[in-house]
Scaffold this motif. Sequence first.
Motif, PDB file in Angstrom:
ATOM      1  N   MET A   1       0.843  -1.176   0.000  1.00  0.00           N
ATOM      2  CA  MET A   1       0.000   0.000   0.000  1.00  0.00           C
ATOM      3  C   MET A   1       0.885   1.235   0.000  1.00  0.00           C
ATOM      4  O   MET A   1       1.848   1.317   0.743  1.00  0.00           O
ATOM      5  CB  MET A   1      -0.897   0.012   1.238  1.00  0.00           C
ATOM      6  N   SER A   2       0.563   2.174  -0.878  1.00  0.00           N
ATOM      7  CA  SER A   2       1.431   3.319  -1.036  1.00  0.00           C
ATOM      8  C   SER A   2       0.648   4.611  -0.957  1.00  0.00           C
ATOM      9  O   SER A   2      -0.569   4.622  -1.068  1.00  0.00           O
ATOM     10  CB  SER A   2       2.168   3.234  -2.365  1.00  0.00           C
ATOM     11  N   SER A   3       1.372   5.704  -0.784  1.00  0.00           N
ATOM     12  CA  SER A   3       0.738   6.982  -0.516  1.00  0.00           C
ATOM     13  C   SER A   3       1.025   7.972  -1.629  1.00  0.00           C
ATOM     14  O   SER A   3       2.118   8.049  -2.153  1.00  0.00           O
ATOM     15  CB  SER A   3       1.263   7.535   0.812  1.00  0.00           C
ATOM     16  N   ILE A  16     -13.941   4.401  -2.381  1.00  0.00           N
ATOM     17  CA  ILE A  16     -13.112   3.268  -2.757  1.00  0.00           C
ATOM     18  C   ILE A  16     -13.522   2.807  -4.153  1.00  0.00           C
ATOM     19  O   ILE A  16     -14.709   2.556  -4.402  1.00  0.00           O
ATOM     20  CB  ILE A  16     -13.248   2.117  -1.748  1.00  0.00           C
ATOM     21  N   VAL A  17     -12.553   2.714  -5.043  1.00  0.00           N
ATOM     22  CA  VAL A  17     -12.798   2.214  -6.395  1.00  0.00           C
ATOM     23  C   VAL A  17     -11.961   0.958  -6.578  1.00  0.00           C
ATOM     24  O   VAL A  17     -10.727   1.030  -6.654  1.00  0.00           O
ATOM     25  CB  VAL A  17     -12.428   3.258  -7.466  1.00  0.00           C
ATOM     26  N   ALA A  42      -7.906   1.167  -5.675  1.00  0.00           N
ATOM     27  CA  ALA A  42      -7.537  -0.212  -5.338  1.00  0.00           C
ATOM     28  C   ALA A  42      -7.150  -0.973  -6.603  1.00  0.00           C
ATOM     29  O   ALA A  42      -7.759  -0.807  -7.656  1.00  0.00           O
ATOM     30  CB  ALA A  42      -8.695  -0.913  -4.641  1.00  0.00           C
ATOM     31  N   TYR A  43      -6.131  -1.810  -6.467  1.00  0.00           N
ATOM     32  CA  TYR A  43      -5.649  -2.576  -7.616  1.00  0.00           C
ATOM     33  C   TYR A  43      -5.223  -3.963  -7.158  1.00  0.00           C
ATOM     34  O   TYR A  43      -4.892  -4.179  -5.999  1.00  0.00           O
ATOM     35  CB  TYR A  43      -4.452  -1.871  -8.270  1.00  0.00           C
ATOM     36  N   SER A  44      -5.227  -4.902  -8.111  1.00  0.00           N
ATOM     37  CA  SER A  44      -4.795  -6.259  -7.829  1.00  0.00           C
ATOM     38  C   SER A  44      -3.371  -6.507  -8.299  1.00  0.00           C
ATOM     39  O   SER A  44      -2.546  -7.031  -7.570  1.00  0.00           O
ATOM     40  CB  SER A  44      -5.748  -7.258  -8.500  1.00  0.00           C
ATOM     41  N   ALA A  79      -8.993  -4.755   5.187  1.00  0.00           N
ATOM     42  CA  ALA A  79      -7.726  -4.026   5.236  1.00  0.00           C
ATOM     43  C   ALA A  79      -7.757  -2.833   4.289  1.00  0.00           C
ATOM     44  O   ALA A  79      -7.246  -1.743   4.615  1.00  0.00           O
ATOM     45  CB  ALA A  79      -6.567  -4.958   4.878  1.00  0.00           C
ATOM     46  N   LEU A  80      -8.344  -3.003   3.109  1.00  0.00           N
ATOM     47  CA  LEU A  80      -8.495  -1.898   2.155  1.00  0.00           C
ATOM     48  C   LEU A  80      -9.318  -0.772   2.759  1.00  0.00           C
ATOM     49  O   LEU A  80      -8.931   0.409   2.697  1.00  0.00           O
ATOM     50  CB  LEU A  80      -9.168  -2.426   0.884  1.00  0.00           C
TER      51      LEU A  80
END
Length: 258
Positions: A1-3, A16-17, A42-44, A79-80
């Motif tokens: 997870m990054s900022s 949240i997308v 959000a990405y996989s 967690a997301l």
Amino acid sequence: MSSNGPDTSGHKGTLIVTGGSRGIGAAVARRAARDGWAVAVAYSQDSQGAEAVARDIAAAGGHAQAVHCEVTVEADIPALFTFAADRLGPITGLVNNAGITGPVSRVADLKTADLERLVAVNVTGAILCAREAVRRLSTARGGAGGAIVNISSAAARLGGPGELVAYAATKGAIDSLTVGLAREVADEGIRVNGVAPGLIETGIHAAAGAPDRLARLGPAVPIGRAGSAEEVAEAVVWLLSPAASYVTGTTIDVTGGR
């Protein structure tokens, strides 16, 4: 997870997308940010794409975070939501966009592993994300309410014969989720709607093994062309907005009349 970008307060809420790194998800994230949403992208798999979307939003004066989440992993979903709320502020919206088509195939030739993955991402993942959203948004559970938009597909009613019947079936499930959940939580401050895109210019067709699909089918669309991810995003962001305050349990077609 990054900022990416500073934390913020005073915006209309955190959205949240899922599947936000490209295509319709990326267009929704950028468009929602212009309306004042802080966005958890959000990405996989496509971390670079998600980071690029978040950077674009930050460069335009908005607030976003790229967040890894595999919707087929149950623990990733709370967690997301926790990460997004901690970094961006209270969550008030979810766009259930993560999805795959699986390979183009007739049903008779469909591989079981492909079908299981398709259902896990498109159906189970979407329901689990909606579940987490309801747990946090519901006024009956101490939340402040909010909105959920599920990304369906025109394939749900067209059926996808000869190409994507299994995919179409998963999107039919999303339509049922939209109607049922909307009625279940309407008195808990949550609106639930859907958007059903038609032929849209994204990379999803090539990923399915049909890179010529838009060129082949686009001219037959009544409006005469394929649509853009940005055109779909407009419908999604409207459904999230107060302008749609009396709209719930509805799926809007963005199909050019198809």
